[in-house]
Design a protein around this motif. Structure first.
Motif, mmCIF file in Angstrom:
data_model
loop_
_atom_site.group_PDB
_atom_site.id
_atom_site.type_symbol
_atom_site.label_atom_id
_atom_site.label_comp_id
_atom_site.label_asym_id
_atom_site.label_seq_id
_atom_site.Cartn_x
_atom_site.Cartn_y
_atom_site.Cartn_z
ATOM 1 N N HIS A 27 35.481 22.258 43.519
ATOM 2 C CA HIS A 27 36.281 23.347 44.085
ATOM 3 C C HIS A 27 37.476 23.672 43.195
ATOM 4 O O HIS A 27 37.836 24.846 43.023
ATOM 5 N N LEU A 28 38.089 22.659 42.624
ATOM 6 C CA LEU A 28 39.217 22.897 41.720
ATOM 7 C C LEU A 28 38.762 23.625 40.461
ATOM 8 O O LEU A 28 39.445 24.531 39.970
ATOM 9 N N ILE A 29 37.610 23.230 39.923
ATOM 10 C CA ILE A 29 37.084 23.900 38.734
ATOM 11 C C ILE A 29 36.812 25.373 39.030
ATOM 12 O O ILE A 29 37.174 26.267 38.254
ATOM 13 N N ILE A 30 36.163 25.637 40.167
ATOM 14 C CA ILE A 30 35.856 27.017 40.543
ATOM 15 C C ILE A 30 37.142 27.808 40.740
ATOM 16 O O ILE A 30 37.267 28.956 40.293
ATOM 17 N N GLY A 31 38.124 27.209 41.396
ATOM 18 C CA GLY A 31 39.386 27.904 41.634
ATOM 19 C C GLY A 31 40.127 28.210 40.347
ATOM 20 O O GLY A 31 40.592 29.341 40.133
ATOM 21 N N MET A 32 40.246 27.215 39.464
ATOM 22 C CA MET A 32 41.006 27.404 38.224
ATOM 23 C C MET A 32 40.323 28.391 37.280
ATOM 24 O O MET A 32 40.983 29.242 36.680
ATOM 25 N N THR A 33 39.004 28.291 37.146
ATOM 26 C CA THR A 33 38.300 29.243 36.272
ATOM 27 C C THR A 33 38.326 30.638 36.878
ATOM 28 O O THR A 33 38.389 31.636 36.154
ATOM 29 N N GLY A 34 38.297 30.720 38.220
ATOM 30 C CA GLY A 34 38.407 32.030 38.857
ATOM 31 C C GLY A 34 39.757 32.677 38.611
ATOM 32 O O GLY A 34 39.850 33.887 38.413
ATOM 33 N N VAL A 35 40.809 31.872 38.602
ATOM 34 C CA VAL A 35 42.149 32.388 38.286
ATOM 35 C C VAL A 35 42.173 32.990 36.893
ATOM 36 O O VAL A 35 42.766 34.055 36.660
ATOM 37 N N TYR A 36 41.500 32.344 35.956
ATOM 38 C CA TYR A 36 41.513 32.818 34.565
ATOM 39 C C TYR A 36 40.981 34.245 34.454
ATOM 40 O O TYR A 36 41.569 35.077 33.752
ATOM 41 N N PHE A 37 39.868 34.543 35.142
ATOM 42 C CA PHE A 37 39.233 35.853 34.978
ATOM 43 C C PHE A 37 40.181 36.993 35.362
ATOM 44 O O PHE A 37 40.193 38.043 34.717
ATOM 45 N N GLY A 38 40.950 36.803 36.414
ATOM 46 C CA GLY A 38 41.838 37.872 36.852
ATOM 47 C C GLY A 38 43.161 37.914 36.129
ATOM 48 O O GLY A 38 43.750 38.984 35.948
#
Length: 468
Positions: free
Chosen positions: A189-200
């Protein structure tokens, strides 16, 4: 009492989840499905010929025919190889994409409106692209905060690692599963959250760094992160992709070609770039560059470049599980279901503590299962009609929520049965629309899962918790 003590962490965890639960649920649900986006694209056009390899000559023939048939101005030509994860050959420009067979003969135009609608739901929540991307990435940050606050809010993290109470009203078991899913899968979940932050946030960070270090020159920052394009002065003829592909194959790099792009079409800077997957690394690709005449220039050095460059170039695959084949996709799908279930169970727990307000509980159930039903019905409509699927999705979802608000007795049991019927309708419609093509691997790998899901929904609707 510090901010890392249990009570403030629990309050932060609860209220962040409650206020953003609907958005988090839609992003997590769509993201779980998007793991199989390539499979969905194949499923939407199951009749297209599939194969594992194609000759350089056939690729050149496909591009030549495509360009002669599509003379509109474009900055790029793209060729997607059957080794890309979708075992098909696609030739496209900036406006249109067409499939080709193994001999390079053009087939039908690429069209996957439902898959694109699903992607846009995950990327932007169907909001205007810039704002939507920033908002969704902010939800990625919220996921990270929920994971961290959830860990601090749990007072018996190790002792309760395998605890799952059964029976009663189901509330205790729901809380236990919520905690177990949250703890067991927290690294994911942390990986998904942090990488998702990067895209935006990448665009905002790019602008900030450009202002601070490069006098506002964004391209200079991009050149520091990504390898700049080669400086060429040449007579721009028709790109010799056959020679470039042959030269790449002769290098015997061991890397798998994903797609090819002809940049700056029709200009002296025109060049050919082959993107190849490095099998033992997470980076998206190593890029091999050739002149318009097909002569090798250089690699982009993502494979052996600075670790920071490799990290940034790995974020896409890490976020979507697009590495190591089907087993990792299945793992991401399961972990995605766990994350989606966390969104649902968290709100269920809060509603139960509020005494399950009838209208609010009914609307939440309509959102959760109505969105699944809306996705199935939009896919069914897309089989027959050329209509705006995004508008149809939100119309169906809004109607479901309004019905449940007006009639609170329209609860989860009914919505589960509606889901089962909607998915069944999709399977039947798909079979009637595609006939023999519905028995191809591209179809069966999705339809078999849809059948299992429809049966599960019907069975789950009979659970004692939903009988009311």
């Amino acid at each position: 009492m510090t901010i890392f003590s249990r009570k403030p962490a629990l309050h932060a965890h609860q209220w962040m989840g409650v206020f953003l639960s609907a958005f988090l649920y839609l992003v997590c649900l769509s993201g779980t499905l998007v793991v199989f986006n390539q499979e969905f694209e194949r499923w939407e056009q199951p009749q297209i010929a599939e194969f594992a390899s194609v000759s350089a000559e056939a690729v050149s023939q496909a591009l030549t025919t495509f360009v002669s048939n599509n003379k509109e101005e474009t900055e790029h030509y793209h060729i997607v190889f059957p080794t890309s994860g979708i075992p098909r050959l696609v030739v496209e420009n900036d406006h249109k994409a067409v499939f080709a067979d193994q001999q390079g003969k053009l087939l039908e135009t690429e069209a996957f409106p439902w898959s694109k609608m699903l992607l846009d739901l995950h990327y932007y929540l169907h909001l205007p692209s810039t704002f939507g991307m920033i908002f969704v990435s902010a939800l990625g940050a919220v996921i990270c905060m929920l994971v961290v606050s959830g860990v601090f809010a749990h007072k018996k993290l190790v002792k309760d690692a395998l605890k799952w109470r059964r029976g009663g009203s189901g509330q205790a078991g729901r809380i236990d599963l919520h905690n177990r899913f949250g703890i067991w899968a927290s690294p994911f979940h942390l990986i998904i959250g942090m990488t998702g932050v990067y895209f935006g946030m990448a665009g905002l960070i790019l602008t900030l760094v450009a202002q601070l270090d490069h006098n506002g020159d964004k391209q200079a920052v991009m050149n520091d992160i990504f390898t700049p394009e080669p400086a060429l002065t040449q007579q721009a003829g028709f790109p010799d992709v056959e020679k470039a592909i042959t030269a790449f194959n002769d290098m015997e790099t061991g890397h798998k070609p994903i797609f090819l792009t002809v940049h700056d079409v029709g200009t002296p800077q025109q060049f050919i770039e082959i993107y190849a997957q490095v099998t033992n690394k997470l980076i998206y690709s190593e890029n091999y560059r050739f002149t318009s005449a097909g002569d090798f220039i250089e690699t982009a050095h993502y494979d052996d470049g600075h670790w920071g460059k490799q990290l940034i170039y790995s974020i896409y695959r890490l976020h979507f599980g697009d590495f190591a084949g089907v087993p990792v996709k299945v793992l991401y799908f399961i972990l995605g279901i766990m994350l989606t279930a966390l969104c649902v169970s968290g709100m269920d727990i809060w509603l139960s503590k509020q005494g399950n307000p009838p209208r609010l509980s009914a609307v939440w159930g309509a959102l959760v299962w109505g969105s699944v039903s809306a996705l199935a019905l939009t896919a069914t409509a897309g089989l027959v009609f050329s209509i705006p699927l995004t508008a149809m999705f939100w119309l169906l979802l809004s109607m479901g929520c309004v019905i449940s608000f007006v009639r609170p007795e329209f609860g989860r049991r009914r919505w589960l049965k509606i889901c089962a019927m909607s998915v069944s309708l999709l399977i039947i419609g798909y079979g009637l629309r595609h006939l023999q093509a519905a028995m191809t691997p591209a179809s069966l790998q999705i339809n078999s899962l849809l059948i299992v899901f429809a049966l599960w929904c019907w069975w789950r609707a009979g659970h004692v918790l939903y009988r009311r």
